[in-house]
Design a protein around this motif. Structure first.
Motif, PDB file in Angstrom:
ATOM      1  N   ARG A  24      14.629   0.995   1.678  1.00 15.17           N
ATOM      2  CA  ARG A  24      14.046   0.654   2.722  1.00 15.17           C
ATOM      3  C   ARG A  24      12.672   1.521   2.456  1.00 15.17           C
ATOM      4  NH1 ARG A  24      17.441  -0.574   7.874  1.00 15.17           N
ATOM      5  NH2 ARG A  24      18.614  -2.231   6.982  1.00 15.17           N
ATOM      6  N   ILE A  25      12.576   2.604   2.554  1.00 11.50           N
ATOM      7  CA  ILE A  25      11.282   3.532   2.470  1.00 11.50           C
ATOM      8  C   ILE A  25      10.398   2.999   1.493  1.00 11.50           C
ATOM      9  CG2 ILE A  25      10.498   5.725   2.351  1.00 11.50           C
ATOM     10  CD1 ILE A  25      11.878   5.182   4.969  1.00 11.50           C
ATOM     11  N   TYR A  26      10.903   2.959   0.181  1.00 16.32           N
ATOM     12  CA  TYR A  26      10.247   2.507  -1.135  1.00 16.32           C
ATOM     13  C   TYR A  26       9.750   0.990  -0.721  1.00 16.32           C
ATOM     14  CZ  TYR A  26       9.446   0.481  -5.733  1.00 16.32           C
ATOM     15  OH  TYR A  26       8.673  -0.286  -6.819  1.00 16.32           O
ATOM     16  N   ASN A  27      10.445   0.245  -0.203  1.00 14.36           N
ATOM     17  CA  ASN A  27      10.255  -1.392   0.036  1.00 14.36           C
ATOM     18  C   ASN A  27       9.009  -1.315   0.976  1.00 14.36           C
ATOM     19  OD1 ASN A  27      10.281  -4.126  -0.516  1.00 14.36           O
ATOM     20  ND2 ASN A  27      11.667  -4.340   0.966  1.00 14.36           N
ATOM     21  N   LEU A  28       8.862  -0.126   1.790  1.00 14.12           N
ATOM     22  CA  LEU A  28       8.105  -0.544   3.135  1.00 14.12           C
ATOM     23  C   LEU A  28       6.767   0.250   2.758  1.00 14.12           C
ATOM     24  CD1 LEU A  28       7.518  -1.028   6.091  1.00 14.12           C
ATOM     25  CD2 LEU A  28       8.391   1.324   6.471  1.00 14.12           C
ATOM     26  N   PHE A  29       6.802   1.238   1.725  1.00 19.21           N
ATOM     27  CA  PHE A  29       5.511   2.107   1.601  1.00 19.21           C
ATOM     28  C   PHE A  29       5.170   2.067   0.370  1.00 19.21           C
ATOM     29  CE2 PHE A  29       7.288   4.226   5.402  1.00 19.21           C
ATOM     30  CZ  PHE A  29       6.297   4.003   6.155  1.00 19.21           C
ATOM     31  N   GLY A  30       5.944   1.413  -0.925  1.00 21.71           N
ATOM     32  CA  GLY A  30       5.713   1.523  -2.206  1.00 21.71           C
ATOM     33  C   GLY A  30       4.416   0.585  -2.288  1.00 21.71           C
ATOM     34  N   ARG A  31       3.462   0.709  -3.343  1.00 16.63           N
ATOM     35  CA  ARG A  31       2.183  -0.132  -3.361  1.00 16.63           C
ATOM     36  C   ARG A  31       2.521  -1.227  -3.978  1.00 16.63           C
ATOM     37  NH1 ARG A  31      -2.502   3.728  -5.450  1.00 16.63           N
ATOM     38  NH2 ARG A  31      -3.435   1.685  -5.509  1.00 16.63           N
ATOM     39  N   ARG A  32       1.748  -2.388  -3.507  1.00 19.32           N
ATOM     40  CA  ARG A  32       1.791  -3.859  -3.902  1.00 19.32           C
ATOM     41  C   ARG A  32       0.513  -4.202  -4.638  1.00 19.32           C
ATOM     42  NH1 ARG A  32       6.252  -4.034  -0.539  1.00 19.32           N
ATOM     43  NH2 ARG A  32       8.003  -5.146  -1.320  1.00 19.32           N
ATOM     44  N   ASP A  33      -0.512  -3.262  -4.388  1.00 19.55           N
ATOM     45  CA  ASP A  33      -1.924  -3.578  -4.826  1.00 19.55           C
ATOM     46  C   ASP A  33      -2.088  -3.366  -6.379  1.00 19.55           C
ATOM     47  OD1 ASP A  33      -1.862  -0.925  -4.127  1.00 19.55           O
ATOM     48  OD2 ASP A  33      -3.832  -0.740  -4.124  1.00 19.55           O
ATOM     49  N   ASN A  34      -1.270  -2.540  -6.962  1.00 17.56           N
ATOM     50  CA  ASN A  34      -1.718  -2.208  -8.256  1.00 17.56           C
ATOM     51  C   ASN A  34      -0.259  -2.021  -9.071  1.00 17.56           C
ATOM     52  OD1 ASN A  34      -2.123  -0.558 -10.579  1.00 17.56           O
ATOM     53  ND2 ASN A  34      -3.794   0.262  -9.802  1.00 17.56           N
ATOM     54  N   LYS A  35       0.248  -2.872  -9.761  1.00 20.77           N
ATOM     55  CA  LYS A  35       1.399  -2.818 -10.422  1.00 20.77           C
ATOM     56  C   LYS A  35       1.743  -1.506 -11.363  1.00 20.77           C
ATOM     57  CE  LYS A  35       0.636  -5.406 -14.726  1.00 20.77           C
ATOM     58  NZ  LYS A  35       1.033  -6.305 -15.627  1.00 20.77           N
ATOM     59  N   TYR A  36       0.598  -0.805 -11.587  1.00 17.86           N
ATOM     60  CA  TYR A  36       0.809   0.529 -12.418  1.00 17.86           C
ATOM     61  C   TYR A  36       1.203   1.697 -11.542  1.00 17.86           C
ATOM     62  CZ  TYR A  36      -1.150  -2.486 -16.130  1.00 17.86           C
ATOM     63  OH  TYR A  36      -1.630  -3.684 -16.934  1.00 17.86           O
ATOM     64  N   LYS A  37       1.083   1.376 -10.260  1.00 17.90           N
ATOM     65  CA  LYS A  37       1.376   2.601  -9.378  1.00 17.90           C
ATOM     66  C   LYS A  37       2.209   2.103  -8.218  1.00 17.90           C
ATOM     67  CE  LYS A  37      -3.209   4.668  -9.883  1.00 17.90           C
ATOM     68  NZ  LYS A  37      -4.717   5.129  -9.012  1.00 17.90           N
ATOM     69  N   ALA A  38       2.890   1.018  -8.773  1.00 13.77           N
ATOM     70  CA  ALA A  38       4.044   0.337  -7.524  1.00 13.77           C
ATOM     71  C   ALA A  38       5.404   1.002  -7.679  1.00 13.77           C
ATOM     72  CB  ALA A  38       4.162  -1.121  -8.015  1.00 13.77           C
ATOM     73  N   ARG A  39       5.707   1.856  -8.802  1.00  9.88           N
ATOM     74  CA  ARG A  39       7.128   2.398  -8.962  1.00  9.88           C
ATOM     75  C   ARG A  39       7.279   3.361  -7.911  1.00  9.88           C
ATOM     76  NH1 ARG A  39       9.515   0.920 -13.970  1.00  9.88           N
ATOM     77  NH2 ARG A  39      11.399   2.145 -13.203  1.00  9.88           N
ATOM     78  N   ILE A  40       8.581   3.633  -7.723  1.00 12.28           N
ATOM     79  CA  ILE A  40       8.986   4.419  -6.400  1.00 12.28           C
ATOM     80  C   ILE A  40       8.308   6.007  -7.060  1.00 12.28           C
ATOM     81  CG2 ILE A  40      11.130   5.043  -7.416  1.00 12.28           C
ATOM     82  CD1 ILE A  40      12.212   5.293  -4.443  1.00 12.28           C
ATOM     83  N   LYS A  41       8.569   6.066  -8.217  1.00  9.63           N
ATOM     84  CA  LYS A  41       8.088   7.663  -8.991  1.00  9.63           C
ATOM     85  C   LYS A  41       6.472   7.981  -8.524  1.00  9.63           C
ATOM     86  CE  LYS A  41       6.509   5.452 -13.185  1.00  9.63           C
ATOM     87  NZ  LYS A  41       6.814   5.421 -14.588  1.00  9.63           N
ATOM     88  N   ILE A  42       5.734   7.010  -8.241  1.00  2.00           N
ATOM     89  CA  ILE A  42       4.399   7.119  -7.930  1.00  2.00           C
ATOM     90  C   ILE A  42       4.290   7.409  -6.451  1.00  2.00           C
ATOM     91  CG2 ILE A  42       2.165   6.294  -7.785  1.00  2.00           C
ATOM     92  CD1 ILE A  42       2.838   6.846 -10.533  1.00  2.00           C
TER      93      ILE A  42
END
Length: 550
Positions: free
Chosen positions: A235-253
Motif C-alpha cells: 500500500r505504501i509503495y502503491n501510494l508513494f512509488g514514482r509513476r513519472d519515471n519507470k527507471y525510478k519506479a521500483r520500491i528500492k528507489i
C-alpha cells in the motif's frame, strides 16, 4: 504439491476465456496495439524480436510430471520443439503464434497452470528455495507460505497497476538459495527466542540498472500477520512509488530516497490499521501445509550397499555425484541437479523430447515432482542413493548430466539480441564461446565455485550484478561491448559486483574471462574460493592482467 480447488480452477478457466475474447478483438482490429498491450502483458505475453514470447508461471519453482509433459506437448504443437527456463523459476516459449496463445493457455489450465501476472506492473510469481522441504539446513518448509502468498497476490484488485513490477522471494533455510536480498520483498523463516516460527522481512532489494541489497524492515513478524504486513508494504509503495519515471519506479528507489526509518514508520502506521482484520489462522496455515506432506520415503534407503561400490568403480559417475547432487534431510536420499548447461546448448533450454523423458524419470525416481532453480537448472528433490547410477546413465543419454553445477560453465544467460527486443548485445553466443574454451572438466572442477552471469542489457534478467563474474552487454554506436564486474553474490553475504574497468569488445570477452580465472588460479591461497579471493585482494590484480594489452 498444492492442488487447485474449484475456485482456483474457475478463476484460471475464466481468465483463459477472457483473454481469448480480447485476442480475437485485437486480431479483428477492434482493439489498438496500446489497448491490447496491457491485456496481453497481464497474461504473460511479450512481443519480442522475432515472435511473441509467452511466460508461464511456475509457482515457487514446483512442477509435477504431468505439467512437464504438458510443457513438452506445447513445445511440439505450438512452438519450435523447445522451451526456456528462466531465473525466476518460470518457463518461456519464444515462438508461439499470437492467435494460438489462448489455446496454449487453455492447455495449461488443464494441468493447473497459467500465465497470469508473469509480466506487467503487478505482483509477479513468488519464488523460493529449489531445495525447499528437503534441505538439511532448513528451519521449516517455506512452500506453504509461498502458496499462501500466491493466492493473495493473484489478481489482487488493489495492486493490479503498481508503479512497477513487484517480486517476492521466500527462504526457509540458513543458506539463502532464493536471492531474497535482491527482491522487492524478501521473506526469511526464522525462530524467536521462544522457539516460535515467524518471518524476518526485507524490503527494497532489486537488480537491473540500479542494483540494491534489501534491508531488514522487521526482524521478527508473527506468522499470523504475514499477509497484512506485506499488504501494508504494498500500500505504501502503491501510494508513494514514482509513476513519472519507470527507471525510478521500483520500491528500492522509494526506500532509498525515503530512508528505511521513514519508510518503516509509514508501513507500521498502515499495518496497525489493517492487521487485526487480515490475520492468518492456524487452521488456514495447517490446511495449506496439508498439501505439502512428505512423500513415502523408503526408511531402509541408507542401508543400500550398491551405491558406494558404484562410486568406487565408476570415476565419471563419482564426479557427477560430487557436483550435481546434494545432501538430503532423509538418510539414503539425495537431491539431484539436472544440468541445462551442456556446452552446445543455450542455458536453460530444453527440447520436447527431453521434457517428456524427464517427466518419466520424475515418476520413476522422484515421486513425480521436480523443481526449477534460479540458475536455470532443474532438480529432482527425492532420489534414493541406490537409484543414482541408473538415473545418471539415463540423464547422460538426454544430455542433462554435464557435471558442471556451480562451476564456471554453469552460466546464467538471458536471451540477449537473439530474441529480446530490449537487448543491446548478444548473450548466448558469448556463453557458447566461454563454454568452448572452458571445455576441460578437470580444470573447471579445480577452479571450483565460480558463478558467471551474462545479461544483454541493463534490465539484468541474468543477474549480472551479482555474478562472481558479471558480464553486461552495452551498445556503443551500434556495436556490442561488454562491461565486466567481479565479486557479486546473491547468497547470504550478498554483494554487488565491482566494475573491473572499461567495457571490452565482443571479441575480447572470452579472453578476459579466461584471464580472470588464470589470475585466480595463480594467486589463490589453499582451498580459497574465487569469491573469497576477490574479497581478499580486490579487483586490481585482475584489472592489471585483463587490460595489460590495452
Amino acid at each position: 504439491m498444492y492442488q487447485y480447488n474449484e475456485i482456483d480452477q474457475t478463476l484460471v478457466n475464466e481468465r483463459v476465456a477472457q483473454f481469448r475474447r480480447q485476442t480475437e478483438k485485437y486480431l479483428q482490429g477492434e482493439l489498438t496495439d496500446d489497448q491490447f498491450r496491457a491485456l496481453r502483458l497481464r497474461n504473460g505475453l511479450y512481443i519480442q524480436t522475432h515472435a511473441p514470447m509467452l511466460r508461464v508461471a511456475i509457482p515457487y519453482g514446483l512442477l509435477s510430471s504431468a505439467q512437464v509433459r504438458k510443457f513438452a506437448h506445447i513445445a511440439r504443437t505450438y512452438d519450435k520443439n523447445y522451451c526456456h527456463f528462466t531465473t525466476r523459476q518460470n518457463v518461456q516459449y519464444n515462438w508461439p503464434k499470437l492467435e494460438q496463445v489462448p489455446d496454449i493457455l487453455a492447455e495449461l489450465a488443464t494441468v493447473q497452470m497459467h500465465a497470469i501476472q508473469t509480466s506487467g506492473n503487478c505482483m509477479r510469481n513468488t519464488t523460493s528455495d529449489h531445495l525447499a522441504g528437503v534441505a538439511v539446513d532448513e528451519l521449516e518448509d517455506p512452500r506453504p507460505y509461498c502458496e499462501i502468498i500466491r493466492q493473495w497476490t493473484t489478481l489482487h484488485p488493489e495492486f493490479d497497476y503498481l508503479p512497477r513490477k513487484f517480486k517476492i522471494a521466500v527462504s526457509g533455510s540458513l543458506s539463502d538459495r532464493a536471492a531474497t536480498q535482491f527482491h522487492d520483498i524478501g521473506v526469511h523463516l526464522v525462530k524467536n527466542d521462544a522457539g516460535e516460527t515467524g518471518f524476518r522481512i526485507l524490503v527494497g532489494g532489486g537488480l537491473g540498472r540500479t542494483p540494491i541489497i534489501g534491508q531488514v524492515i522487521r526482524p521478527f513478524l508473527e506468522r499470523q500477520h504475514l499477509l497484512s504486513y506485506l499488504e501494508a508494504i504494498l500500500r505504501i509503495y502503491n501510494l508513494f512509488g514514482r509513476r513519472d519515471n519507470k527507471y525510478k519506479a521500483r520500491i528500492k528507489i522509494l526506500v532509498k530516497e525515503t530512508g528505511l526509518d521513514t519508510f518503516s514508520a509509514m508501513v507500521e502506521a498502515e499495518w496497525q490499521q489493517i492487521k487485526d482484520g487480515m490475520e492468518l489462522s492456524d487452521a488456514r496455515i495447517e490446511a495449506i501445509k496439508g498439501h505439502f506432506t512428505l512423500p513415502d520415503y523408503d526408511q531402509t534407503a541408507a542401508a543400500d550397499e550398491t551405491f558406494n561400490q558404484a562410486i568406487q568403480e565408476n570415476p565419471a559417475f563419482a564426479t557427477w555425484y560430487k557436483h550435481n547432487t546434494v545432501s538430503h534431510k532423509v538418510p539414503g536420499y539425495r537431491a539431484v541437479f539436472l544440468s541445462l548447461k551442456a556446452p552446445e546448448v543455450p542455458p536453460g533450454d530444453m527440447t520436447d523430447a527431453q521434457l517428456d523423458a524427464v517427466a518419466d524419470l520424475a515418476d520413476c525416481y522422484s515421486f513425480g515432482e521436480l523443481r526449477t532453480t534460479h540458475r536455470q537448472n532443474l532438480v529432482f528433490s527425492d532420489v534414493k542413493q541406490a537409484d543414482l547410477l541408473a538415473l545418471w546413465q539415463q540423464l547422460q543419454t538426454l544430455n542433462l548430466a554435464t557435471p558442471n553445477i556451480g562451476t564456471a560453465t554453469d552460466i546464467i544467460c538471458c536471451p540477449g539480441l537473439d530474441f529480446c527486443s530490449l537487448a543491446n548485445a548478444g548473450s548466448i553466443g558469448i556463453t557458447k564461446e566461454i563454454n568452448d574454451v572452458l571445455d576441460d572438466m578437470d580444470y573447471l572442477h579445480d577452479i571450483g565455485d565460480v558463478k558467471i552471469n551474462i545479461s544483454g542489457c541493463m534490465n539484468g534478467c541474468a543477474h549480472q550484478s551479482v555474478g562472481h563474474i558479471g558480464i553486461l552487454g552495452v551498445d556503443k554506436k551500434g556495436t556490442e561491448w561488454y562491461q565486466l564486474t567481479l565479486g557479486g553474490s546473491s547468497e547470504n553475504e550478498a554483494a554487488i559486483g565491482e566494475r573491473l574497468g572499461p567495457a571490452v569488445a565482443k571479441t575480447e570477452v572470452t579472453q578476459a574471462v579466461t584471464t580472470i580465472l588464470s589470475v585466480y588460479v595463480q594467486q589463490r591461497l589453499e582451498d580459497e574460493t574465487f569469491l573469497d579471493m576477490v574479497k581478499r585482494v580486490g579487483i586490481d590484480p585482475f584489472k592489471e592482467q585483463v587490460y595489460a594489452t590495452h
